[in-house]
Design a protein around this motif. Structure first.
Motif, mmCIF file in Angstrom:
data_model
loop_
_atom_site.group_PDB
_atom_site.id
_atom_site.type_symbol
_atom_site.label_atom_id
_atom_site.label_comp_id
_atom_site.label_asym_id
_atom_site.label_seq_id
_atom_site.Cartn_x
_atom_site.Cartn_y
_atom_site.Cartn_z
ATOM 1 N N GLY A 179 0.379 -0.388 0.276
ATOM 2 C CA GLY A 179 0.334 0.143 -0.245
ATOM 3 C C GLY A 179 0.924 1.088 -0.326
ATOM 4 N N ILE A 180 0.523 2.286 -0.876
ATOM 5 C CA ILE A 180 1.371 3.578 -1.061
ATOM 6 C C ILE A 180 0.099 4.828 -0.181
ATOM 7 C CG2 ILE A 180 2.454 4.776 -2.343
ATOM 8 C CD1 ILE A 180 4.150 2.888 -1.386
ATOM 9 N N PHE A 181 1.058 5.708 -0.005
ATOM 10 C CA PHE A 181 0.249 6.935 0.493
ATOM 11 C C PHE A 181 0.948 7.759 -0.609
ATOM 12 C CE2 PHE A 181 -1.044 10.934 2.536
ATOM 13 C CZ PHE A 181 -2.442 10.982 3.215
ATOM 14 N N VAL A 182 0.151 8.933 -0.809
ATOM 15 C CA VAL A 182 0.394 9.481 -1.924
ATOM 16 C C VAL A 182 0.002 10.723 -1.678
ATOM 17 C CG1 VAL A 182 0.985 11.095 -4.360
ATOM 18 C CG2 VAL A 182 0.550 8.248 -4.106
ATOM 19 N N VAL A 183 0.958 11.857 -0.507
ATOM 20 C CA VAL A 183 0.885 13.148 -0.471
ATOM 21 C C VAL A 183 0.064 14.174 -1.863
ATOM 22 C CG1 VAL A 183 1.836 14.386 1.279
ATOM 23 C CG2 VAL A 183 2.610 12.857 1.863
ATOM 24 N N GLY A 184 -0.632 14.577 -1.406
ATOM 25 C CA GLY A 184 -0.964 15.634 -2.105
ATOM 26 C C GLY A 184 -1.228 15.847 -4.120
ATOM 27 N N GLY A 185 -1.898 14.141 -3.468
ATOM 28 C CA GLY A 185 -2.271 13.653 -4.402
ATOM 29 C C GLY A 185 -1.901 13.676 -6.051
ATOM 30 N N GLY A 186 -3.182 13.857 -6.849
ATOM 31 C CA GLY A 186 -2.529 14.649 -8.162
ATOM 32 C C GLY A 186 -3.286 14.242 -9.504
ATOM 33 N N GLU A 187 -3.726 15.013 -10.007
ATOM 34 C CA GLU A 187 -4.117 14.581 -11.283
ATOM 35 C C GLU A 187 -4.973 13.142 -11.949
ATOM 36 O OE1 GLU A 187 -6.857 16.821 -14.808
ATOM 37 O OE2 GLU A 187 -4.708 17.187 -14.352
ATOM 38 N N ALA A 188 -5.371 12.528 -12.191
ATOM 39 C CA ALA A 188 -5.531 11.458 -12.762
ATOM 40 C C ALA A 188 -6.163 11.149 -14.498
ATOM 41 C CB ALA A 188 -6.242 10.364 -12.034
ATOM 42 N N VAL A 189 -6.271 10.630 -15.010
ATOM 43 C CA VAL A 189 -6.945 10.453 -16.286
ATOM 44 C C VAL A 189 -8.381 11.532 -16.404
ATOM 45 C CG1 VAL A 189 -7.456 8.895 -18.509
ATOM 46 C CG2 VAL A 189 -5.040 8.727 -16.884
ATOM 47 N N ASP A 190 -8.851 10.570 -15.688
ATOM 48 C CA ASP A 190 -10.767 11.021 -15.221
ATOM 49 C C ASP A 190 -10.834 12.094 -14.943
ATOM 50 O OD1 ASP A 190 -9.924 10.586 -12.830
ATOM 51 O OD2 ASP A 190 -12.015 9.248 -12.310
ATOM 52 N N GLY A 191 -10.052 13.079 -13.895
ATOM 53 C CA GLY A 191 -9.875 14.784 -13.136
ATOM 54 C C GLY A 191 -10.090 14.781 -11.665
ATOM 55 N N GLN A 192 -10.050 13.597 -11.515
ATOM 56 C CA GLN A 192 -9.434 12.950 -9.949
ATOM 57 C C GLN A 192 -8.065 13.351 -8.944
ATOM 58 O OE1 GLN A 192 -11.618 9.948 -8.129
ATOM 59 N NE2 GLN A 192 -12.262 8.911 -10.072
ATOM 60 N N PHE A 193 -8.483 14.132 -8.022
ATOM 61 C CA PHE A 193 -7.109 14.234 -7.514
ATOM 62 C C PHE A 193 -7.202 13.458 -6.074
ATOM 63 C CE2 PHE A 193 -7.860 18.016 -10.598
ATOM 64 C CZ PHE A 193 -6.656 18.325 -10.557
ATOM 65 N N GLY A 194 -7.300 12.252 -5.784
ATOM 66 C CA GLY A 194 -6.933 11.643 -4.710
ATOM 67 C C GLY A 194 -8.585 11.186 -4.173
ATOM 68 N N ASN A 195 -7.833 10.068 -3.413
ATOM 69 C CA ASN A 195 -9.408 9.226 -2.953
ATOM 70 C C ASN A 195 -9.184 9.467 -1.636
ATOM 71 O OD1 ASN A 195 -7.133 7.913 -2.573
ATOM 72 N ND2 ASN A 195 -8.161 5.976 -3.907
ATOM 73 N N VAL A 196 -7.959 10.153 -1.078
ATOM 74 C CA VAL A 196 -8.335 10.495 0.094
ATOM 75 C C VAL A 196 -8.473 12.327 0.814
ATOM 76 C CG1 VAL A 196 -7.092 10.253 2.790
ATOM 77 C CG2 VAL A 196 -6.445 9.180 0.939
ATOM 78 N N ASP A 197 -9.986 12.012 0.892
ATOM 79 C CA ASP A 197 -10.225 13.665 0.903
ATOM 80 C C ASP A 197 -10.371 14.520 -0.089
ATOM 81 O OD1 ASP A 197 -11.392 13.055 3.978
ATOM 82 O OD2 ASP A 197 -9.181 13.283 4.473
ATOM 83 N N GLY A 198 -10.182 13.747 -1.241
ATOM 84 C CA GLY A 198 -10.233 14.683 -2.747
ATOM 85 C C GLY A 198 -9.060 15.100 -2.783
ATOM 86 N N ALA A 199 -8.131 14.545 -1.656
ATOM 87 C CA ALA A 199 -6.938 15.095 -1.999
ATOM 88 C C ALA A 199 -5.358 15.000 -1.584
ATOM 89 C CB ALA A 199 -6.721 17.207 -0.448
ATOM 90 N N HIS A 200 -6.030 13.600 -1.666
ATOM 91 C CA HIS A 200 -4.103 12.135 -1.612
ATOM 92 C C HIS A 200 -5.146 11.443 -2.405
ATOM 93 C CE1 HIS A 200 -2.714 15.823 1.413
ATOM 94 N NE2 HIS A 200 -4.057 15.509 2.239
ATOM 95 N N TRP A 201 -4.266 10.388 -1.987
ATOM 96 C CA TRP A 201 -4.296 9.074 -2.820
ATOM 97 C C TRP A 201 -3.632 7.617 -1.767
ATOM 98 C CZ3 TRP A 201 -7.453 8.992 -6.813
ATOM 99 C CH2 TRP A 201 -7.250 9.633 -7.436
#
Length: 269
Positions: free
Chosen positions: A142-164
């Motif tokens: 498992g990986i936590f990505v701080v600050g998220g990043g834009e996915a192909v479908d325009g989402q920026f994260g699945n943790v409160d919409g801000a991180h992945w």
């Protein structure tokens, strides 16, 4: 075309079959593709099968898929990936965190996870380029990505919409470049990754027994939400939000809490 759920089996085999693990990575990927294609397109081989004809039919099918529009071996690798990602966007790909075989994407079902888009990208590259330059790499933890990043479908994260949070992570090695296909074909950036603490056991700590799921990444506790929302709200860093069954209820609770706190402050004036 038959969809199969065997894409994770190859990763598992790395840990259980020394001979498979010893094969060079580029050859291992090609071997995996060959076996999985045999399973995925058995109806195209035919009884007694002309394998050469089947291979050509498979190549033609992939090249003619909407996902491959505008692609060709005349393109440089960077442009090729940009057009592939643009096709994903244009076809309405939706990141669902559901692992599916890349043949589903080629057959017109545009949803899946980073494994699906990475394997599809590598498969398509290796069909168009004779030197077969692409392979899929992964991190099974498992990986936590701080600050998220834009996915192909325009989402920026699945943790409160801000991180992945990713249960596992897949990307493509194309030539000398590591490509994060899910995050719009950008260069893979591991600098903001925090690996899951595998020693953390929420079941042994009474503080977490009421939560559907809790994971620890460094000093961060990430909770799986109880409500069934979209991917952008699947996880949260807020313990209270994790217990709420729906977002509307959460909003009402927050408003009520705000009012009560405000009244108490006014009373003390």
């Amino acid at each position: 075309m038959v969809e199969v759920g065997l894409w994770g089996a190859a990763d598992e085999l790395l840990g259980s079959c020394p001979k498979f693990a010893a094969i060079p990575e580029d050859r291992r990927q090609k071997l995996v593709d060959e076996v999985l294609w045999e399973i995925s397109w058995p109806d195209q081989v035919g009884s007694g099968g002309d394998v050469a004809s089947w291979v050509q039919d498979r190549r033609s099918f992939i090249m003619d898929a909407p996902l491959c529009a505008g692609l060709g071996s005349h393109l440089g690798y960077d442009v090729f990936i940009k057009r592939f990602v643009a096709n994903l966007k244009g076809l309405g790909f939706r990141y669902t965190q559901r692992s599916v075989g890349p043949e589903r994407l080629l057959n017109g079902e545009y949803s899946g996870d980073c494994s699906a888009v990475s394997r599809a990208a590598a498969m398509v590259c290796n069909v168009f380029y004779e030197q077969k330059p692409a392979s899929v790499q992964s991190r099974p933890t498992g990986i936590f990505v701080v600050g998220g990043g834009e996915a192909v479908d325009g989402q920026f994260g699945n943790v409160d919409g801000a991180h992945w949070v990713f249960e596992n992570r897949h990307w493509v090695k194309l030539g000398s470049r590591l490509v994060d296909v899910l995050l719009c074909g950008t260069d893979l950036d591991t600098g903001s990754w925090i690996e899951r603490d595998t020693a953390f056991d929420p079941d042994s700590d009474g503080r977490f027994k009421e939560y559907e799921q809790c994971q620890k990444f460094g000093e961060l506790y990430v909770y799986r939400r109880s409500y069934q929302g979209d991917s952008s709200g699947r996880y949260t860093l807020d313990r209270r939000a994790a217990l709420v069954k729906d977002l509307a209820r959460l909003q009402l609770d927050l408003e009520q809490d705000f009012k009560e706190r405000l009244r108490e402050r006014c009373r003390l004036l």
